[in-house]
Design a protein around this motif. Structure first.
Motif, PDB file in Angstrom:
ATOM      1  N   PHE A   9     -67.504 -34.866  44.049  1.00  0.00           N
ATOM      2  CA  PHE A   9     -68.585 -35.526  44.767  1.00  0.00           C
ATOM      3  C   PHE A   9     -69.395 -34.501  45.557  1.00  0.00           C
ATOM      4  CE2 PHE A   9     -65.187 -38.576  44.199  1.00  0.00           C
ATOM      5  CZ  PHE A   9     -65.850 -39.688  43.718  1.00  0.00           C
ATOM      6  N   LEU A  10     -70.657 -34.827  45.822  1.00  0.00           N
ATOM      7  CA  LEU A  10     -71.548 -33.939  46.564  1.00  0.00           C
ATOM      8  C   LEU A  10     -71.037 -33.635  47.965  1.00  0.00           C
ATOM      9  CD1 LEU A  10     -75.147 -35.191  45.721  1.00  0.00           C
ATOM     10  CD2 LEU A  10     -74.018 -33.115  44.944  1.00  0.00           C
ATOM     11  N   TYR A  11     -71.556 -32.550  48.529  1.00  0.00           N
ATOM     12  CA  TYR A  11     -71.150 -32.036  49.834  1.00  0.00           C
ATOM     13  C   TYR A  11     -71.223 -33.068  50.954  1.00  0.00           C
ATOM     14  CZ  TYR A  11     -76.186 -31.673  50.262  1.00  0.00           C
ATOM     15  OH  TYR A  11     -77.524 -31.958  50.268  1.00  0.00           O
ATOM     16  N   ASP A  12     -72.088 -34.055  50.846  1.00  0.00           N
ATOM     17  CA  ASP A  12     -72.222 -35.028  51.929  1.00  0.00           C
ATOM     18  C   ASP A  12     -71.606 -36.389  51.597  1.00  0.00           C
ATOM     19  OD1 ASP A  12     -74.062 -35.709  49.997  1.00  0.00           O
ATOM     20  OD2 ASP A  12     -75.717 -36.044  51.392  1.00  0.00           O
ATOM     21  N   ASP A  13     -70.899 -36.481  50.487  1.00  0.00           N
ATOM     22  CA  ASP A  13     -70.283 -37.736  50.054  1.00  0.00           C
ATOM     23  C   ASP A  13     -68.866 -37.822  50.622  1.00  0.00           C
ATOM     24  OD1 ASP A  13     -69.081 -39.849  48.601  1.00  0.00           O
ATOM     25  OD2 ASP A  13     -70.477 -39.526  46.942  1.00  0.00           O
TER      26      ASP A  13
ATOM     27  N   GLN B 252     -58.499 -23.352  47.850  1.00  0.00           N
ATOM     28  CA  GLN B 252     -57.984 -22.713  46.643  1.00  0.00           C
ATOM     29  C   GLN B 252     -58.903 -21.596  46.143  1.00  0.00           C
ATOM     30  OE1 GLN B 252     -55.000 -23.405  44.954  1.00  0.00           O
ATOM     31  NE2 GLN B 252     -54.516 -24.611  46.766  1.00  0.00           N
ATOM     32  N   GLY B 253     -60.005 -21.341  46.845  1.00  0.00           N
ATOM     33  CA  GLY B 253     -60.904 -20.252  46.481  1.00  0.00           C
ATOM     34  C   GLY B 253     -62.101 -20.659  45.641  1.00  0.00           C
ATOM     35  N   PHE B 254     -62.332 -21.945  45.493  1.00  0.00           N
ATOM     36  CA  PHE B 254     -63.495 -22.417  44.748  1.00  0.00           C
ATOM     37  C   PHE B 254     -64.725 -22.371  45.660  1.00  0.00           C
ATOM     38  CE2 PHE B 254     -60.130 -24.049  42.200  1.00  0.00           C
ATOM     39  CZ  PHE B 254     -60.633 -24.320  40.942  1.00  0.00           C
ATOM     40  N   VAL B 255     -65.882 -22.178  45.046  1.00  0.00           N
ATOM     41  CA  VAL B 255     -67.149 -22.136  45.770  1.00  0.00           C
ATOM     42  C   VAL B 255     -68.086 -23.150  45.135  1.00  0.00           C
ATOM     43  CG1 VAL B 255     -69.135 -20.687  46.353  1.00  0.00           C
ATOM     44  CG2 VAL B 255     -66.834 -19.694  46.304  1.00  0.00           C
ATOM     45  N   GLY B 256     -68.781 -23.934  45.973  1.00  0.00           N
ATOM     46  CA  GLY B 256     -69.752 -24.899  45.473  1.00  0.00           C
ATOM     47  C   GLY B 256     -70.909 -24.204  44.791  1.00  0.00           C
ATOM     48  N   LYS B 257     -71.283 -24.710  43.630  1.00  0.00           N
ATOM     49  CA  LYS B 257     -72.390 -24.117  42.864  1.00  0.00           C
ATOM     50  C   LYS B 257     -73.424 -25.187  42.541  1.00  0.00           C
ATOM     51  CE  LYS B 257     -70.835 -19.898  42.375  1.00  0.00           C
ATOM     52  NZ  LYS B 257     -71.445 -18.761  42.939  1.00  0.00           N
ATOM     53  N   ASP B 258     -73.533 -25.520  41.277  1.00  0.00           N
ATOM     54  CA  ASP B 258     -74.566 -26.420  40.784  1.00  0.00           C
ATOM     55  C   ASP B 258     -74.391 -27.841  41.313  1.00  0.00           C
ATOM     56  OD1 ASP B 258     -75.268 -24.247  39.179  1.00  0.00           O
ATOM     57  OD2 ASP B 258     -73.956 -24.922  37.563  1.00  0.00           O
ATOM     58  N   ILE B 259     -75.507 -28.483  41.541  1.00  0.00           N
ATOM     59  CA  ILE B 259     -75.516 -29.907  41.865  1.00  0.00           C
ATOM     60  C   ILE B 259     -76.148 -30.627  40.677  1.00  0.00           C
ATOM     61  CG2 ILE B 259     -76.472 -31.692  43.358  1.00  0.00           C
ATOM     62  CD1 ILE B 259     -76.329 -29.651  45.643  1.00  0.00           C
ATOM     63  N   LEU B 260     -75.415 -31.565  40.129  1.00  0.00           N
ATOM     64  CA  LEU B 260     -75.899 -32.343  38.998  1.00  0.00           C
ATOM     65  C   LEU B 260     -76.273 -33.724  39.507  1.00  0.00           C
ATOM     66  CD1 LEU B 260     -73.032 -31.378  36.534  1.00  0.00           C
ATOM     67  CD2 LEU B 260     -75.272 -30.310  36.750  1.00  0.00           C
TER      68      LEU B 260
ATOM     69  N   GLN C 272     -71.119 -32.339  42.145  1.00  0.00           N
ATOM     70  CA  GLN C 272     -71.315 -30.918  42.391  1.00  0.00           C
ATOM     71  C   GLN C 272     -70.241 -30.148  41.633  1.00  0.00           C
ATOM     72  OE1 GLN C 272     -71.279 -29.749  46.507  1.00  0.00           O
ATOM     73  NE2 GLN C 272     -72.003 -27.705  46.039  1.00  0.00           N
ATOM     74  N   VAL C 273     -70.607 -28.996  41.099  1.00  0.00           N
ATOM     75  CA  VAL C 273     -69.670 -28.132  40.388  1.00  0.00           C
ATOM     76  C   VAL C 273     -69.122 -27.102  41.364  1.00  0.00           C
ATOM     77  CG1 VAL C 273     -69.405 -26.438  38.533  1.00  0.00           C
ATOM     78  CG2 VAL C 273     -70.876 -28.443  38.197  1.00  0.00           C
ATOM     79  N   PHE C 274     -67.820 -26.947  41.361  1.00  0.00           N
ATOM     80  CA  PHE C 274     -67.156 -25.880  42.126  1.00  0.00           C
ATOM     81  C   PHE C 274     -66.571 -24.899  41.126  1.00  0.00           C
ATOM     82  CE2 PHE C 274     -67.650 -28.725  45.559  1.00  0.00           C
ATOM     83  CZ  PHE C 274     -67.435 -28.025  46.727  1.00  0.00           C
TER      84      PHE C 274
END
Length: 160
Positions: free
Chosen positions: A117-121, A134-142, A153-155
């Protein structure tokens, strides 16, 4: 049980009923989507069980041995498809154990992706926090994703 003691197992078709029981319990965490009656979800989980990319942790101390955490992933696309932990077992290392096992299976991968889910969901808050730890970083928003009633959102986690 301490978090270092979880045993990750490969799900088989014999585990399907217990797997779908966990799915029903965590349904509120997935926008209350009725995954149990979703033919696409059910067939994807069965397919993952058959190919060895469905893993789980069970509470073997209980006599009914429920599945308390589960994950599916793609070895070809280095993608986490589904991850859920029973509410009574969260923040005890179940998801971390599943992640560690999966990363071992993707030893030659350069990166791994997951959609959430998106950063504000509010639905995705716990998932985003877990992936970030776990070391994931937010990238693309679909903004639209097939089958999802919301944007995702893709992490991405870069592997060494």
């Amino acid at each position: 049980m301490s978090e270092s003691k979880w045993i990750v197992k490969n799900a088989t078709l014999d585990d399907a009923e217990r797997w779908f029981s966990l799915t029903a319990i965590v349904q509120p965490d997935f926008c209350n989507i009725d995954l149990i009656n979703d033919d696409n979800y059910r067939s994807a989980m069965i397919k993952n069980m058959k190919r060895g990319t469905a893993i789980y942790v069970e509470d073997y101390i209980r006599t009914d041995t429920p599945i308390i955490g589960a994950m599916t992933y793609s070895q070809n696309q280095n993608h986490i498809s589904w991850l859920a932990v029973h509410p009574d077992y969260r923040k005890r290392g179940v998801a971390s154990s599943l992640m560690k096992h999966m990363l071992g299976e993707l030893a030659n991968a350069k990166e791994i992706r997951v959609k959430t889910f998106l950063y504000d969901d509010e639905y995705g808050k716990a998932a985003r926090n877990f992936y970030k730890k776990q070391g994931f970083v937010g990238k693309d928003i679909l903004m639209e994703e097939e089958g999802y009633p919301h944007p995702v959102q893709v992490f991405v986690k870069l592997l060494e």
